[in-house]
Design a protein around this motif. Structure first.
Motif, PDB file in Angstrom:
ATOM      1  N   GLY A  25       0.786  -1.224   0.000  1.00 29.11           N
ATOM      2  CA  GLY A  25       0.000   0.000   0.000  1.00 29.11           C
ATOM      3  C   GLY A  25       0.821   1.278   0.000  1.00 29.11           C
ATOM      4  N   GLU A  26       2.126   1.163  -0.026  1.00 30.73           N
ATOM      5  CA  GLU A  26       3.024   2.320   0.030  1.00 30.73           C
ATOM      6  C   GLU A  26       3.532   2.626  -1.378  1.00 30.73           C
ATOM      7  N   SER A  27       3.633   3.894  -1.712  1.00 33.79           N
ATOM      8  CA  SER A  27       4.194   4.256  -3.011  1.00 33.79           C
ATOM      9  C   SER A  27       5.710   4.078  -2.987  1.00 33.79           C
ATOM     10  N   LEU A  28       6.289   3.901  -4.143  1.00 24.70           N
ATOM     11  CA  LEU A  28       7.746   3.769  -4.259  1.00 24.70           C
ATOM     12  C   LEU A  28       8.449   4.996  -3.695  1.00 24.70           C
ATOM     13  N   ALA A  29       7.934   6.179  -4.023  1.00 28.76           N
ATOM     14  CA  ALA A  29       8.558   7.420  -3.546  1.00 28.76           C
ATOM     15  C   ALA A  29       8.490   7.527  -2.028  1.00 28.76           C
ATOM     16  N   SER A  30       7.338   7.232  -1.458  1.00 25.37           N
ATOM     17  CA  SER A  30       7.200   7.296  -0.002  1.00 25.37           C
ATOM     18  C   SER A  30       8.125   6.303   0.680  1.00 25.37           C
ATOM     19  N   ALA A  31       8.252   5.110   0.103  1.00 28.75           N
ATOM     20  CA  ALA A  31       9.139   4.093   0.672  1.00 28.75           C
ATOM     21  C   ALA A  31      10.587   4.578   0.670  1.00 28.75           C
ATOM     22  N   ALA A  32      11.013   5.215  -0.411  1.00 24.80           N
ATOM     23  CA  ALA A  32      12.397   5.689  -0.510  1.00 24.80           C
ATOM     24  C   ALA A  32      12.685   6.771   0.532  1.00 24.80           C
ATOM     25  N   TRP A  67      23.978   7.865 -11.713  1.00 26.28           N
ATOM     26  CA  TRP A  67      23.685   9.236 -11.300  1.00 26.28           C
ATOM     27  C   TRP A  67      24.754  10.189 -11.834  1.00 26.28           C
ATOM     28  N   LEU A  68      26.020   9.799 -11.706  1.00 23.31           N
ATOM     29  CA  LEU A  68      27.113  10.644 -12.206  1.00 23.31           C
ATOM     30  C   LEU A  68      27.044  10.837 -13.719  1.00 23.31           C
ATOM     31  N   ALA A  69      26.542   9.823 -14.428  1.00 23.68           N
ATOM     32  CA  ALA A  69      26.409   9.902 -15.893  1.00 23.68           C
ATOM     33  C   ALA A  69      25.192  10.732 -16.309  1.00 23.68           C
ATOM     34  N   GLY A  70      24.432  11.206 -15.332  1.00 29.00           N
ATOM     35  CA  GLY A  70      23.277  12.046 -15.641  1.00 29.00           C
ATOM     36  C   GLY A  70      22.000  11.280 -15.937  1.00 29.00           C
ATOM     37  N   GLN A  71      21.976  10.021 -15.600  1.00 24.87           N
ATOM     38  CA  GLN A  71      20.778   9.211 -15.858  1.00 24.87           C
ATOM     39  C   GLN A  71      19.667   9.637 -14.899  1.00 24.87           C
ATOM     40  N   ARG A  72      18.611  10.229 -15.441  1.00 25.67           N
ATOM     41  CA  ARG A  72      17.503  10.719 -14.625  1.00 25.67           C
ATOM     42  C   ARG A  72      16.195  10.581 -15.409  1.00 25.67           C
ATOM     43  N   LEU A  73      15.183  10.108 -14.740  1.00 22.82           N
ATOM     44  CA  LEU A  73      13.826  10.114 -15.272  1.00 22.82           C
ATOM     45  C   LEU A  73      12.975  10.944 -14.322  1.00 22.82           C
ATOM     46  N   PRO A  74      11.984  11.661 -14.853  1.00 23.85           N
ATOM     47  CA  PRO A  74      11.122  12.427 -13.944  1.00 23.85           C
ATOM     48  C   PRO A  74      10.324  11.478 -13.052  1.00 23.85           C
ATOM     49  N   LEU A  75      10.007  11.936 -11.856  1.00 26.77           N
ATOM     50  CA  LEU A  75       9.217  11.119 -10.937  1.00 26.77           C
ATOM     51  C   LEU A  75       7.862  10.759 -11.543  1.00 26.77           C
ATOM     52  N   SER A  76       7.360  11.596 -12.448  1.00 31.55           N
ATOM     53  CA  SER A  76       6.075  11.316 -13.091  1.00 31.55           C
ATOM     54  C   SER A  76       6.135  10.056 -13.958  1.00 31.55           C
ATOM     55  N   GLY A  79       4.079   7.070 -12.473  1.00 25.31           N
ATOM     56  CA  GLY A  79       2.647   6.989 -12.679  1.00 25.31           C
ATOM     57  C   GLY A  79       1.859   6.395 -11.537  1.00 25.31           C
ATOM     58  N   SER A  80       2.134   6.764 -10.317  1.00 30.31           N
ATOM     59  CA  SER A  80       1.435   6.229  -9.156  1.00 30.31           C
ATOM     60  C   SER A  80      -0.044   6.600  -9.191  1.00 30.31           C
ATOM     61  N   LEU A  81      -0.884   5.626  -8.889  1.00 29.43           N
ATOM     62  CA  LEU A  81      -2.319   5.865  -8.757  1.00 29.43           C
ATOM     63  C   LEU A  81      -2.751   5.794  -7.300  1.00 29.43           C
ATOM     64  N   TYR A  91       2.400  12.091  -8.316  1.00 27.27           N
ATOM     65  CA  TYR A  91       3.635  12.730  -8.750  1.00 27.27           C
ATOM     66  C   TYR A  91       3.303  13.952  -9.575  1.00 27.27           C
ATOM     67  N   PRO A  92       4.109  14.999  -9.429  1.00 28.38           N
ATOM     68  CA  PRO A  92       3.846  16.235 -10.187  1.00 28.38           C
ATOM     69  C   PRO A  92       4.032  16.043 -11.674  1.00 28.38           C
TER      70      PRO A  92
END
Length: 162
Positions: free
Chosen positions: A50-57, A141-150, A153-155, A161-162
């Motif tokens: 029941g916890e979102s990935l972001a909240s867990a982190a 992270w150092l290589a700049g690998q980033r995806l937006p939190l959106s 797609g948490s429901l 997510y913004p």
């Protein structure tokens, strides 16, 4: 479509979260006791039902280090078979900024301490790293690998997510 019978075991990987928390060329790490040995990891842990990935982190980082963080992005999703317990792991790694530290907060069982290490210090730990994903996540992270939190797609009602 075939449906498993009630006697069939359904395979499920362990879902974990981790945070690459960077500050001036150093990374927030934890020293923890795992199966009688000291290991080093990013703040990380299991996703609760029941916890979102972001909240867990965010929760795991606070529980293991005393640091409140704000997530910036998703660094990657990694799949591997743990040499520690032999099960499949699906790990969601986030990038986070440190906001504030509570040095009096008790840390999770097994966590000896939180510490800040350079990439070279982390690499020098070698087989004392909890998994190969620790250094791989810092390097991504150092290589700049980033995806937006959106991209997650948490429901879940708790976490849009913004």
């Amino acid at each position: 479509m075939n449906h498993p019978s009630s006697s069939t075991k359904v395979w499920c990987p362990r879902v974990t979260v981790a945070c690459v928390v960077a500050d001036g060329g150093r990374y927030l790490m934890v020293e923890e006791e795992v199966n009688g040995r000291l290991a080093y990891n990013q703040p990380a842990g299991h996703l609760d039902d029941g916890e979102s990935l972001a909240s867990a982190a965010v929760r795991e980082t606070l529980e293991e280090t005393g640091w409140t963080v704000q997530l910036d992005s998703l660094v990657g999703v990694h799949q591997w078979r743990s040499t520690e317990h032999g099960e499949s792991v699906l790990r969601f790694t986030f990038s986070a900024r440190p906001l504030r530290h509570d040095p009096d907060r008790p840390l999770d069982d097994g966590i000896r301490r939180a510490l800040w290490l350079s990439r070279a210090d982390v690499a020098a730990l070698g087989d004392r790293l909890r998994s190969p994903l620790v250094l791989q996540s810092i390097d991504a992270w150092l290589a700049g690998q980033r995806l937006p939190l959106s991209a997650l797609g948490s429901l879940l009602a708790e976490d849009r997510y913004p």
